[in-house]
Design a protein around this motif. Structure first.
Motif, PDB file in Angstrom:
ATOM      1  N   GLU A 117      50.243  64.662  31.922  1.00  0.00           N
ATOM      2  CA  GLU A 117      50.433  65.974  32.560  1.00  0.00           C
ATOM      3  C   GLU A 117      51.274  65.838  33.818  1.00  0.00           C
ATOM      4  O   GLU A 117      52.148  66.663  34.094  1.00  0.00           O
ATOM      5  CB  GLU A 117      49.079  66.611  32.893  1.00  0.00           C
ATOM      6  CG  GLU A 117      48.384  67.179  31.670  1.00  0.00           C
ATOM      7  CD  GLU A 117      47.119  67.939  32.028  1.00  0.00           C
ATOM      8  OE1 GLU A 117      46.691  67.868  33.202  1.00  0.00           O
ATOM      9  OE2 GLU A 117      46.569  68.600  31.141  1.00  0.00           O
ATOM     10  N   ALA A 118      50.995  64.791  34.608  1.00  0.00           N
ATOM     11  CA  ALA A 118      51.767  64.582  35.832  1.00  0.00           C
ATOM     12  C   ALA A 118      53.227  64.312  35.486  1.00  0.00           C
ATOM     13  O   ALA A 118      54.132  64.807  36.157  1.00  0.00           O
ATOM     14  CB  ALA A 118      51.184  63.424  36.626  1.00  0.00           C
ATOM     15  N   ALA A 119      53.453  63.537  34.422  1.00  0.00           N
ATOM     16  CA  ALA A 119      54.826  63.243  34.013  1.00  0.00           C
ATOM     17  C   ALA A 119      55.543  64.514  33.574  1.00  0.00           C
ATOM     18  O   ALA A 119      56.685  64.764  33.964  1.00  0.00           O
ATOM     19  CB  ALA A 119      54.825  62.218  32.875  1.00  0.00           C
ATOM     20  N   ARG A 120      54.839  65.328  32.773  1.00  0.00           N
ATOM     21  CA  ARG A 120      55.458  66.584  32.333  1.00  0.00           C
ATOM     22  C   ARG A 120      55.724  67.505  33.514  1.00  0.00           C
ATOM     23  O   ARG A 120      56.738  68.186  33.565  1.00  0.00           O
ATOM     24  CB  ARG A 120      54.553  67.287  31.317  1.00  0.00           C
ATOM     25  CG  ARG A 120      54.642  66.697  29.933  1.00  0.00           C
ATOM     26  CD  ARG A 120      53.378  66.936  29.151  1.00  0.00           C
ATOM     27  NE  ARG A 120      53.225  68.322  28.729  1.00  0.00           N
ATOM     28  CZ  ARG A 120      52.066  68.862  28.390  1.00  0.00           C
ATOM     29  NH1 ARG A 120      50.962  68.136  28.456  1.00  0.00           N
ATOM     30  NH2 ARG A 120      52.001  70.107  28.002  1.00  0.00           N
ATOM     31  N   SER A 121      54.807  67.513  34.487  1.00  0.00           N
ATOM     32  CA  SER A 121      54.980  68.379  35.649  1.00  0.00           C
ATOM     33  C   SER A 121      56.214  68.013  36.453  1.00  0.00           C
ATOM     34  O   SER A 121      56.794  68.865  37.113  1.00  0.00           O
ATOM     35  CB  SER A 121      53.759  68.305  36.562  1.00  0.00           C
ATOM     36  OG  SER A 121      52.634  68.774  35.891  1.00  0.00           O
ATOM     37  N   LEU A 122      56.592  66.733  36.415  1.00  0.00           N
ATOM     38  CA  LEU A 122      57.794  66.320  37.146  1.00  0.00           C
ATOM     39  C   LEU A 122      59.059  66.737  36.406  1.00  0.00           C
ATOM     40  O   LEU A 122      60.155  66.601  36.928  1.00  0.00           O
ATOM     41  CB  LEU A 122      57.809  64.797  37.331  1.00  0.00           C
ATOM     42  CG  LEU A 122      56.875  64.218  38.389  1.00  0.00           C
ATOM     43  CD1 LEU A 122      56.973  62.701  38.369  1.00  0.00           C
ATOM     44  CD2 LEU A 122      57.210  64.737  39.773  1.00  0.00           C
ATOM     45  N   GLY A 123      58.887  67.216  35.180  1.00  0.00           N
ATOM     46  CA  GLY A 123      60.043  67.637  34.397  1.00  0.00           C
ATOM     47  C   GLY A 123      60.491  66.587  33.397  1.00  0.00           C
ATOM     48  O   GLY A 123      61.579  66.673  32.858  1.00  0.00           O
ATOM     49  N   MET A 124      59.655  65.570  33.156  1.00  0.00           N
ATOM     50  CA  MET A 124      60.035  64.552  32.179  1.00  0.00           C
ATOM     51  C   MET A 124      59.927  65.112  30.770  1.00  0.00           C
ATOM     52  O   MET A 124      59.056  65.916  30.474  1.00  0.00           O
ATOM     53  CB  MET A 124      59.105  63.344  32.282  1.00  0.00           C
ATOM     54  CG  MET A 124      59.393  62.474  33.476  1.00  0.00           C
ATOM     55  SD  MET A 124      58.490  60.949  33.326  1.00  0.00           S
ATOM     56  CE  MET A 124      58.627  60.351  34.994  1.00  0.00           C
ATOM     57  N   SER A 125      60.850  64.634  29.899  1.00  0.00           N
ATOM     58  CA  SER A 125      60.784  65.026  28.500  1.00  0.00           C
ATOM     59  C   SER A 125      59.635  64.259  27.834  1.00  0.00           C
ATOM     60  O   SER A 125      59.079  63.335  28.424  1.00  0.00           O
ATOM     61  CB  SER A 125      62.096  64.674  27.808  1.00  0.00           C
ATOM     62  OG  SER A 125      62.271  63.277  27.828  1.00  0.00           O
ATOM     63  N   GLN A 128      60.548  60.620  27.638  1.00  0.00           N
ATOM     64  CA  GLN A 128      60.436  59.951  28.938  1.00  0.00           C
ATOM     65  C   GLN A 128      58.981  59.704  29.309  1.00  0.00           C
ATOM     66  O   GLN A 128      58.626  58.610  29.739  1.00  0.00           O
ATOM     67  CB  GLN A 128      61.089  60.802  30.033  1.00  0.00           C
ATOM     68  CG  GLN A 128      62.607  60.696  30.063  1.00  0.00           C
ATOM     69  CD  GLN A 128      63.213  61.606  31.109  1.00  0.00           C
ATOM     70  OE1 GLN A 128      62.716  62.702  31.367  1.00  0.00           O
ATOM     71  NE2 GLN A 128      64.296  61.151  31.726  1.00  0.00           N
ATOM     72  N   GLN A 132      57.965  55.952  29.738  1.00  0.00           N
ATOM     73  CA  GLN A 132      57.823  55.537  31.135  1.00  0.00           C
ATOM     74  C   GLN A 132      56.371  55.443  31.582  1.00  0.00           C
ATOM     75  O   GLN A 132      56.011  54.593  32.389  1.00  0.00           O
ATOM     76  CB  GLN A 132      58.535  56.539  32.064  1.00  0.00           C
ATOM     77  CG  GLN A 132      60.014  56.688  31.821  1.00  0.00           C
ATOM     78  CD  GLN A 132      60.792  55.514  32.369  1.00  0.00           C
ATOM     79  OE1 GLN A 132      60.397  54.917  33.367  1.00  0.00           O
ATOM     80  NE2 GLN A 132      61.875  55.154  31.714  1.00  0.00           N
TER      81      GLN A 132
ATOM     82  N   ALA B 103      61.283  71.600  30.605  1.00  0.00           N
ATOM     83  CA  ALA B 103      61.240  70.422  31.470  1.00  0.00           C
ATOM     84  C   ALA B 103      62.067  70.672  32.732  1.00  0.00           C
ATOM     85  O   ALA B 103      61.647  70.343  33.845  1.00  0.00           O
ATOM     86  CB  ALA B 103      61.764  69.201  30.715  1.00  0.00           C
ATOM     87  N   PHE B 113      47.286  67.669  41.461  1.00  0.00           N
ATOM     88  CA  PHE B 113      46.087  67.780  40.626  1.00  0.00           C
ATOM     89  C   PHE B 113      44.833  67.416  41.402  1.00  0.00           C
ATOM     90  O   PHE B 113      44.884  66.665  42.380  1.00  0.00           O
ATOM     91  CB  PHE B 113      46.191  66.841  39.426  1.00  0.00           C
ATOM     92  CG  PHE B 113      47.355  67.121  38.517  1.00  0.00           C
ATOM     93  CD1 PHE B 113      47.205  67.939  37.408  1.00  0.00           C
ATOM     94  CD2 PHE B 113      48.597  66.557  38.758  1.00  0.00           C
ATOM     95  CE1 PHE B 113      48.274  68.187  36.556  1.00  0.00           C
ATOM     96  CE2 PHE B 113      49.669  66.802  37.918  1.00  0.00           C
ATOM     97  CZ  PHE B 113      49.504  67.622  36.820  1.00  0.00           C
TER      98      PHE B 113
END
Lengths: 215, 272
Positions: A117-125, A128, A132, B103, B113
């Motif tokens: 969720e944190a990765a998606r929130s940063l805009g990662m596909s 990614q 990552q 994205a 969070f």
């Protein structure tokens, strides 16, 4: 006992190298393929998920010998004329990948959902965040089952001897035919397999330590 | 009643809003707009006909009893939860389906969070630089410099090379704020940012958030920290049972709650 290895050194060495080659090539191919199929299985795109599930269900539930036959008999019919070694790699890798996929998926399930969720929130596909964030943390939990699967793969590679591939198990028939005691022949062949599987276990244990993630 | 002759709005003297300079903030253009938003979790109607507009530079605090849908509301704004009906726009753009466009939009929305969710296998510095490097493809030296500045700003500059697990909860949450800020977002969402913290660490996080509010960041904050709501919010949203029950300035809301639900909630949390 020792004369088996003294008299048949070249034969045994060929078999050992054959099994080792199958192990390395099939290991790499099935790890890559298994990771790819695991990515499909957790993908947000439904058709990819269906493909992943179908793949696992098909190859995990079919006897390996049957897959060998399908590849060795089917591919030439489709005018794919590859060597027996390549047929063996295809059969063994597609089969092992189905199990590797599930091991990786169980590793992915140990990574807290908040990481993705944190990765998606940063805009990662999706790709990614998987490559990552999720997979590097899934590795640790997936390594022990993957270790067992790769060892099973080494042992399964013995089936290739029935399909004209030079490998360790296949050398036994020749030695027994030449009059050596099968007990001693099989003992040395077991030693050959142990060298491969034990060194693989050691490498995986080291990898597991290296992948440790403190939470 | 007014403490300042030039101030035209009557203000109870007990409130300390002027401390954070909120009087100077005039709501800008609409930034986040939710229209008639509905969301179900199975049979549970967790968001019911939500209409909410958040303006540029505004600090909106969402409070309410647990299960009221306030976290879900926060998570729908960057589509971590998909909605079943209605529409959400961010800076005029409708939230798209999962994919490249979403994205890109998410990269403009910072999220903090409750459980920090720092990347456990990356150092503090890497946590902050990862987004700008991988998502925005910025230059490494620029990103690293900005990351160090941000870490200094939230007071964890000396921890840059540690791993998240080596930090206290308060430090981790401040790193998480720095990570979100590194993307230079248009709006920051805080989903109960202090609820998982030991009491002595709550203030260090709230202080960073107050600074951010003072600097004019647009913020949506789901919290149980009434002190923060009083001192930093422009507007308080009170939610119960999936609806926005009350919406008011913090002064009015805390001194004069209009609904029974809000009065009941406030009496439970403010007097013990």
């Amino acid at each position: 006992m020792l004369e088996v290895i003294q008299d048949n050194w070249d034969l045994l060495r060929h078999g050992f190298v054959g099994t080792l080659k199958l192990t390395v090539v099939c290991g790499i191919v099935s790890l890559l393929l298994g990771t790819l199929i695991a990515a499909c299985r957790v993908s947000p795109v439904p058709p990819l998920r269906w493909f992943g599930t179908a793949y696992v269900n098909l190859f995990r539930n079919t006897p390996l010998t049957l897959i060998f036959f399908a590849v060795a008999l089917g591919f030439p019919k489709l005018r794919f004329n590859l060597s027996y070694f390549e047929f063996a790699v295809i059969a063994l890798s597609t089969y092992t990948a189905a199990f590797i996929c599930e091991a990786i998926r169980s590793g992915i399930n140990t990574v807290p959902i908040g990481q993705a969720e944190a990765a998606r929130s940063l805009g990662m596909s999706f790709t990614q965040s998987l490559s990552q964030i999720v997979l590097p943390q899934a590795g640790r939990a997936a390594v022990p089952p993957i270790g067992s699967l790769l060892i099973a793969m080494v042992r399964n590679s013995a089936i290739a001897s029935a399909f004209n591939v030079t490998e360790l198990m296949g050398t036994s028939a020749e030695m027994v035919e030449n009059g050596y005691k099968s007990l001693w022949v099989l003992l040395w062949i077991a030693v050959g397999y142990l060298i491969i599987t034990l060194s693989m276990s050691a490498a995986l244990a080291a990898l597991e330590k290296k992948l440790a993630v403190v939470r | 009643m007014t403490t300042d002759a030039s101030d035209t709005t009557p203000k109870p003297p007990v409130l300390t809003k002027s401390e954070v300079g909120k009087d100077a903030v005039h709501p800008g253009a609409p930034l986040v707009v939710l229209e008639n938003v509905n969301k179900h979790f199975g049979a549970l109607h967790v968001l019911q006909d939500i209409d909410l507009t958040i303006h540029k530079g505004e600090v909106v605090v969402v409070i309410g009893p647990s299960g009221s849908g306030k976290s879900t509301l926060c998570r729908t704004i960057n589509r971590l939860e998909a909605i079943d009906g209605g529409r959400i726009t961010i800076d005029g753009a409708l939230l798209p389906q999962e994919g490249r466009e979403l994205a890109r939009l998410r990269s403009d929305v910072g999220m903090v969070f409750q459980s920090f969710n720092l990347f456990a296998h990356k150092t503090v510095l890497q946590n902050v630089t990862l987004g700008p490097l991988k998502v925005r493809r910025e230059k490494a030296d620029v990103v690293t410099r900005r990351a160090h500045e941000l870490l200094d700003r939230v007071g964890v500059g000396s921890q840059a090379d540690k791993y998240p697990a080596q930090l206290s909860g308060g430090q981790q949450q401040r790193v998480a704020i720095a990570r979100a800020l590194a993307m230079e977002p248009k709006v920051m969402l805080f989903d109960e940012p202090t609820s998982a913290l030991d009491p002595e660490m709550i203030n260090e996080v709230l202080e960073v958030m107050r600074d951010l509010a003072r600097e004019g960041m647009t913020m949506v904050v789901v919290t149980h920290e009434m002190g923060f709501a009083r001192s930093a919010a422009n507007r308080v949203i009170f939610m119960a049972d999936g609806r926005i029950v009350e919406e008011n300035t913090p002064e009015e809301f805390f001194s004069n709650p209009r609904s029974d639900r809000a009065r009941d909630f406030l009496s439970k949390i403010l007097h013990h």
